[in-house]
Write an enzyme that holds these catalytic residues in place. Structure first.
Site, PDB file in Angstrom:
ATOM      1  N   ASP A 182      -7.688  -2.416  -9.950  1.00 52.78           N
ATOM      2  CA  ASP A 182      -6.986  -2.646  -8.698  1.00 52.78           C
ATOM      3  C   ASP A 182      -6.886  -4.162  -8.527  1.00 52.78           C
ATOM      4  O   ASP A 182      -7.429  -4.930  -9.329  1.00 52.78           O
ATOM      5  CB  ASP A 182      -7.726  -1.989  -7.537  1.00 52.78           C
ATOM      6  CG  ASP A 182      -6.807  -1.696  -6.356  1.00 52.78           C
ATOM      7  OD1 ASP A 182      -5.763  -2.355  -6.223  1.00 52.78           O
ATOM      8  OD2 ASP A 182      -7.140  -0.804  -5.558  1.00 52.78           O
ATOM      9  N   TRP A 183      -6.210  -4.614  -7.488  1.00 53.03           N
ATOM     10  CA  TRP A 183      -5.897  -6.041  -7.353  1.00 53.03           C
ATOM     11  C   TRP A 183      -7.115  -6.790  -6.811  1.00 53.03           C
ATOM     12  O   TRP A 183      -7.187  -7.160  -5.662  1.00 53.03           O
ATOM     13  CB  TRP A 183      -4.674  -6.193  -6.451  1.00 53.03           C
ATOM     14  CG  TRP A 183      -3.392  -6.274  -7.222  1.00 53.03           C
ATOM     15  CD1 TRP A 183      -2.466  -7.271  -7.171  1.00 53.03           C
ATOM     16  CD2 TRP A 183      -2.892  -5.343  -8.196  1.00 53.03           C
ATOM     17  NE1 TRP A 183      -1.430  -7.009  -8.048  1.00 53.03           N
ATOM     18  CE2 TRP A 183      -1.660  -5.840  -8.688  1.00 53.03           C
ATOM     19  CE3 TRP A 183      -3.360  -4.148  -8.720  1.00 53.03           C
ATOM     20  CZ2 TRP A 183      -0.904  -5.186  -9.652  1.00 53.03           C
ATOM     21  CZ3 TRP A 183      -2.621  -3.478  -9.679  1.00 53.03           C
ATOM     22  CH2 TRP A 183      -1.398  -4.004 -10.131  1.00 53.03           C
TER      23      TRP A 183
END
Length: 764
Positions: free
Chosen positions: A255-256
């Site tokens: 994920d970011w």
């Protein structure tokens, strides 16, 4: 000197051999093209598609193009405007996950997936970051609107249909968030402590089904820890389970999150995370240094790079797809309208609906979201559509007018509230300034004098109760699960006034998540759960109100009487705004439900808990009304080689055409493992049946999906015995049962993902 190879589908090994260590490291780290990134990688690929979430880097020397990752899953999320052009780049806003799953129609969900896949590649993107597949462990999770259900098998089948649809168009998905992402509070580091059985049976099962049935191009690791270890650096999760047990062949991306305290890029690469997003130069440097100093095995790097190259050769970017930047909005609007029509759930109807023969000509519309309808949620799941049809417009399109006075009041209020919100939002909150999307504003008070005046001229009343949610923040009970005092009073006063005049009052719920209904559901004549049904929402609701469409949506989660009725609520955090950028001085390591969450309810999530422990509910799992009636008959169950086949005949016994869902629940005999009272194991939806018409549905259930997880043996186990297959249209409305003797089935898997603490698990 030999010419450098250019990447082709059939020369991946040759290209891999020609790559330098620096190029390999670069390919494993994203291109950092959005506002999440700090220390961004320098590269032209950052500007390929304005507003896209991220990229993979290009290596022109070897013919490796950049690929573009765009947020989803309810549609392509990119910037609608760009510098240097007057063209707009809107995308179709499809129904959110809860609405889509409530169709119980995998064929229709596949059509939505195909439309989203088409828009993904038409906007020069390669992967849409969805579907969201986390379970509705608790109704207070702020991101439930993106997810499908409290049930893992329903989640798996809906997700597989979505994924197959997207990827049939030649674009990819990133199934997320893998795994056990059950809360938004402290989501980037909370430790989700869960038993091996609950992890396997609930939180991983849907992902497993999606992998086996749709082979997603990519899977996104979640932010959180699982039993003490970050998901994106969890070898048990990303290699032992995902690849060794399930045979997954695609890539895993983070994920970011960038660089995480307590987690190294080296450990992520070793765990099987192929792509670090959004990407920082320091991560590239760490990979290079790790190989040189022996802390990172070159074989791990080459393995991940090979998987990246195998992904790249499938993409529209690699195959030079001529992106038009002009999706077919008309065709996709029809698909989103149909999916909303089937996903909207009729929760109550005392005969007031449908409105036919122009019996209702003027409606008094109460609630600010009647005029500013929520098509979707906020955060990365927000889509920028070309338009949103609100309830006012939807009714107008079917020839029903609205009260001029109320329309004037609410429209002026909405305009004021929007200006006020923009003026007061905190400039440092990226969550507000960049990703908020449509907002929910406080309701204004409408006094009884105004309501009584509306009764004189309107034939019916509609009260819209709305809730907005998004990533990063969980919901609170007092104002987001429960109704506010003003909302409760509005429903009471409006229903009383219109009923006194012999006129109907309808409540429309415009929310992506469950809300409290028990205290007020007796007042209105009908309740429609419209969810957040996409940009055609107002038209879809009008279709149902007027009987053009017969509602066929079914709940994919239990609606409790109170939020505290869920077994998981005591282990769920209170609401906290994580984006004020204030230091959390009051929180130290070891704060329950903030630093860690113990899944003490174990396998008893949703209806598994409410049905097993015989708890009252507002509306049960699988529930949804129709304007007609159906009968189930001729139930037959037989064991085949590797599956159980269930057949049942569904007949429309009412007076109007409609669709029905047959839900198959399994009840196990007493044995070695404790079991819930029943578990959903299959379902099918009929075609549109005319009055008196029947259809025989065939539901094939793989035997392996009937098994439970035996921790002691680290295996899936279906114990030999006589099982009951129950068929109905909700978990609490069973029409028929049949018994079948089944032989023992076992399947051994990796003995991994063990809890790091002792959990006090709920028992019957």
């Amino acid at each position: 000197m030999n010419a450098q190879p250019k990447l082709q589908a059939n020369n991946i090994d040759e290209v891999l051999q020609a790559m330098t260590l620096e190029e390999k490291a670069k390919l494993l780290v994203g291109g950092a093209n959005n506002f999440f990134a700090t220390g961004a990688v320098v590269g032209g690929e950052a500007d390929l598609v304005a507003g896209a979430a991220g990229t993979t880097p290009a290596i022109p020397r070897l013919g490796i193009p950049a690929t573009v990752l765009t947020d989803g899953p309810a549609g392509v999320r990119i910037d609608p405007t760009r510098q240097g052009t007057d063209q707009t780049f809107y995308a179709t806003a499809f129904p959110i996950g809860t609405c889509l799953a409530s169709t119980w129609n995998t064929e229709l969900v596949g059509k939505v997936g195909k439309a989203i896949g088409n828009e993904t590649k038409e906007y020069r993107c390669d992967v849409i970051l969805g579907p969201g597949m986390n379970l509705h462990r608790n109704p207070l999770c702020g991101r439930n609107f993106e997810y499908y259900s409290e049930d893992p098998l329903l989640t798996g089948w809906i997700a597989a249909a979505y994924i197959n649809g997207v990827q049939a168009e030649g674009a990819g998905v990133s199934a997320k968030h893998f795994a056990v992402n059950s809360q938004e509070t402290n989501r980037t580091s909370v430790d989700e402590r869960v038993s091996q059985r609950a992890a396997r049976e609930l939180y991983l099962r849907g992902f497993e089904m999606a992998v086996r049935e749709s082979n997603p191009w990519t899977i996104m690791a979640s932010y959180n820890r699982i039993n003490g270890i970050f998901s994106m650096g969890n070898h048990d999760l990303l290699t032992s389970i995902l690849r060794d047990d399930w045979g997954y062949k695609g890539i895993v991306m983070t994920d970011w999150c960038g660089i995480r305290e307590g987690l190294t890029t080296i450990s992520e690469v070793h765990a099987g995370n192929d792509l670090m997003e959004p990407g920082q130069q320091a991560q590239i440097d760490e990979i290079i240094a790790g190989v040189k100093n022996g802390k990172l095995d070159m074989a791990d790097v080459d393995r991940n790079v090979r998987r990246m190259l195998e992904y790249i050769v499938k993409t529209p970017s690699f195959n030079k797809y001529p992106a038009s930047n002009k999706p077919d909005f008309k065709a996709h609007a029809a698909i989103t309208r149909q999916s909303a029509n089937e996903g909207i759930v009729l929760l109550k109807n005392n005969g007031a609906l449908p409105w036919k023969d122009q019996s209702i000509k003027t409606v008094a519309l109460f609630g600010e979201k009647s005029y500013d309808f929520l098509s979707g949620g906020t955060g990365s799941g927000c889509v920028h559509p070309p338009y949103v049809v609100d309830l006012l417009e939807g009714l107008k399109n079917v020839g029903i007018s609205s009260s001029a006075t109320l329309t004037d009041i609410y429209r002026k209020y909405v305009e004021y509230a929007k200006v006020k919100f923009q003026a007061e939002r905190h400039p440092a909150k990226w969550f507000q300034s960049e990703m908020m999307g449509q907002q929910k504003y406080p309701e204004i008070s409408i006094n009884t004098i105004c309501i009584n005046n509306e009764v004189k001229t309107a034939d019916a009343a509609i009260i819209t109760i709305a809730r907005q949610a998004g990533e990063g923040v969980d919901r609170d009970i007092a104002t987001e699960f429960n109704l506010t005092p003003d909302e409760h009073q509005l429903i009471l006063n409006t229903c009383n006034a219109f009923h006194a005049a012999g006129k109907p009052a309808i409540v429309v719920i415009n929310s992506g998540s469950v809300i409290e209904t028990a205290s007020w559901k007796d007042y209105p004549d009908a309740i429609i759960c419209a969810w957040q049904p996409g940009m055609e929402g107002g038209n879809s609701i009008a279709d149902l109100l007027t009987g053009k469409v017969n509602p066929s949506g079914k709940l994919t989660m239990t609606w409790p009487v109170a939020a505290t009725d869920h077994a998981s609520t005591k282990d769920f955090p209170g609401m906290m705004d994580l984006y004020t950028f204030q230091t959390l001085q009051n929180y130290t390591n070891g704060v329950p439900n903030y630093d860690f969450t113990n899944h003490e309810e174990d396998i008893y999530v949703g209806y598994r808990y409410f049905d097993t422990f015989r708890k009252n509910v507002a509306f049960p799992f699988g529930f949804g009304l129709s304007y007609t009636t159906f009968n189930f008959s001729a139930l037959k169950v037989k064991a085949l080689k590797d599956k159980v086949q269930v057949t049942v005949t569904v007949k429309n016994t009412g007076s109007v055409s409609g669709k029905e869902v047959a839900q198959v629940y399994l009840r196990a005999p007493k044995g070695l493992l404790e079991k819930p009272m029943q578990e959903l194991k299959g379902f099918a939806k009929t075609r549109e049946l005319k009055p008196g018409e029947s259809q025989t549905l065939t539901i094939d259930i793989p035997v392996r999906l009937l098994a439970s997880f035996d921790e002691a043996g680290s295996r899936w186990l279906l114990e030999a015995g006589t099982y009951t297959f129950a068929v109905g249209n909700s978990s609490r409305d069973i029409a028929l049962t049949a018994q079948l003797k089944l032989a023992e089935y076992t399947e051994s898997v990796s003995n991994v993902l063990k809890p790091n603490v002792e959990l006090k698990l709920l028992k019957q």
